[in-house]
Design a protein around this motif. Structure first.
Motif, PDB file in Angstrom:
ATOM      1  N   LEU A 131     -30.081   9.264 -10.675  1.00  0.00           N
ATOM      2  CA  LEU A 131     -31.191  10.216 -10.581  1.00  0.00           C
ATOM      3  C   LEU A 131     -31.307  11.117 -11.809  1.00  0.00           C
ATOM      4  O   LEU A 131     -32.408  11.466 -12.234  1.00  0.00           O
ATOM      5  CB  LEU A 131     -31.034  11.074  -9.320  1.00  0.00           C
ATOM      6  N   GLU A 132     -30.178  11.492 -12.377  1.00  0.00           N
ATOM      7  CA  GLU A 132     -30.221  12.366 -13.555  1.00  0.00           C
ATOM      8  C   GLU A 132     -30.903  11.671 -14.724  1.00  0.00           C
ATOM      9  O   GLU A 132     -31.718  12.278 -15.436  1.00  0.00           O
ATOM     10  CB  GLU A 132     -28.804  12.787 -13.957  1.00  0.00           C
ATOM     11  N   ALA A 133     -30.590  10.394 -14.920  1.00  0.00           N
ATOM     12  CA  ALA A 133     -31.209   9.634 -16.011  1.00  0.00           C
ATOM     13  C   ALA A 133     -32.687   9.373 -15.750  1.00  0.00           C
ATOM     14  O   ALA A 133     -33.443   9.086 -16.676  1.00  0.00           O
ATOM     15  CB  ALA A 133     -30.479   8.306 -16.203  1.00  0.00           C
ATOM     16  N   LEU A 134     -33.087   9.489 -14.485  1.00  0.00           N
ATOM     17  CA  LEU A 134     -34.468   9.200 -14.103  1.00  0.00           C
ATOM     18  C   LEU A 134     -35.308  10.453 -13.908  1.00  0.00           C
ATOM     19  O   LEU A 134     -36.436  10.373 -13.419  1.00  0.00           O
ATOM     20  CB  LEU A 134     -34.486   8.392 -12.795  1.00  0.00           C
ATOM     21  N   ASP A 135     -34.811  11.615 -14.316  1.00  0.00           N
ATOM     22  CA  ASP A 135     -35.528  12.851 -14.009  1.00  0.00           C
ATOM     23  C   ASP A 135     -36.821  13.028 -14.807  1.00  0.00           C
ATOM     24  O   ASP A 135     -37.586  13.956 -14.554  1.00  0.00           O
ATOM     25  CB  ASP A 135     -34.629  14.077 -14.158  1.00  0.00           C
ATOM     26  N   PHE A 136     -37.100  12.107 -15.728  1.00  0.00           N
ATOM     27  CA  PHE A 136     -38.376  12.140 -16.452  1.00  0.00           C
ATOM     28  C   PHE A 136     -39.553  11.832 -15.522  1.00  0.00           C
ATOM     29  O   PHE A 136     -40.715  12.052 -15.869  1.00  0.00           O
ATOM     30  CB  PHE A 136     -38.376  11.124 -17.605  1.00  0.00           C
ATOM     31  N   ARG A 137     -39.270  11.326 -14.339  1.00  0.00           N
ATOM     32  CA  ARG A 137     -40.349  10.962 -13.412  1.00  0.00           C
ATOM     33  C   ARG A 137     -41.195  12.165 -13.006  1.00  0.00           C
ATOM     34  O   ARG A 137     -42.349  11.999 -12.600  1.00  0.00           O
ATOM     35  CB  ARG A 137     -39.770  10.287 -12.161  1.00  0.00           C
ATOM     36  N   GLU A 138     -40.639  13.361 -13.136  1.00  0.00           N
ATOM     37  CA  GLU A 138     -41.407  14.561 -12.801  1.00  0.00           C
ATOM     38  C   GLU A 138     -42.600  14.735 -13.738  1.00  0.00           C
ATOM     39  O   GLU A 138     -43.537  15.487 -13.430  1.00  0.00           O
ATOM     40  CB  GLU A 138     -40.510  15.796 -12.866  1.00  0.00           C
TER      41      GLU A 138
END
Length: 200
Positions: A119-126
């Motif tokens: 999830l940390e690596a994917l936080d650009f989804r915001e």
């Protein structure tokens, strides 16, 4: 006119490197090769992304290929979080594109366990307008239907959308459904190709 950009995630917005993760676990070259064949290069890895099997069911399939490496296989999977690292350019690029008024989406072959672990690596989804992980729809690229689901769900005009994927087959599949499919070979190259399309 281009109004929408759709991104694959692995090796496009976040580095995905299971081989390096296995090295950091201290496995020998021989062990890494065996685990690679039993897990990451196996057909069942796609089933992890498809989301139709439980994690334990998948583990049993992986272990069956190399039963003497059960401990290492389990350790490798439970260490999933170390396989994905967000690129430095990801957030600045997405912010820049948003400022230009573009709609941004993701379409990624990704299993539920993997998503939760990274999830940390994917936080650009915001910074994005939405997207689909393959496990959510029980389909994986390059199936045309996962593309169709994304287009339908978000009302995307395919003629106005660009899709980036590091996998050539997936980029071609995008073209087959009417998107501007481009194989991602690096940030600078992708940026230039997108700018050319936006300038038309």
């Amino acid at each position: 006119m281009i109004t929408t950009v759709i991104f694959d995630i692995g090796n496009v917005l976040a580095a995905y490197d299971w081989e390096d993760a296995l090295k950091r676990l201290g496995y020998s070259e021989e062990t890494r090769e065996i685990i690679g064949n039993a897990v990451f290069r196996s057909a069942d890895w796609n089933e992890m992304d498809r989301g139709v099997l439980t994690l334990e069911e998948l583990l049993q399939r992986f272990i069956k290929r190399a039963p003497e490496y059960e401990k290492e296989i389990r350790q490798a999977i439970y260490n999933y979080k170390d396989m994905a690292q967000q690129y430095d350019y990801t957030k600045p690029w997405l912010k820049e594109l948003k400022e230009k008024g573009l709609r941004l989406y993701y379409l990624s072959n990704y299993g539920e366990f993997g998503v939760q672990e990274t999830l940390e690596a994917l936080d650009f989804r915001e910074l994005m307008d939405g997207g689909i992980f393959s496990y959510e729809v029980k389909m994986i690229k390059p199936s045309r239907w996962i593309f169709e689901e994304l287009l339908y769900r978000y009302g995307i005009n395919r003629e106005e959308a660009v899709f980036f994927d590091d996998n050539a087959a997936n980029a071609e599949a995008a073209c087959q459904v009417g998107l501007h499919g481009i194989q991602f070979t690096g940030y600078e190259d992708a940026r230039q190709k997108l700018e050319s399309l936006l300038a038309r």
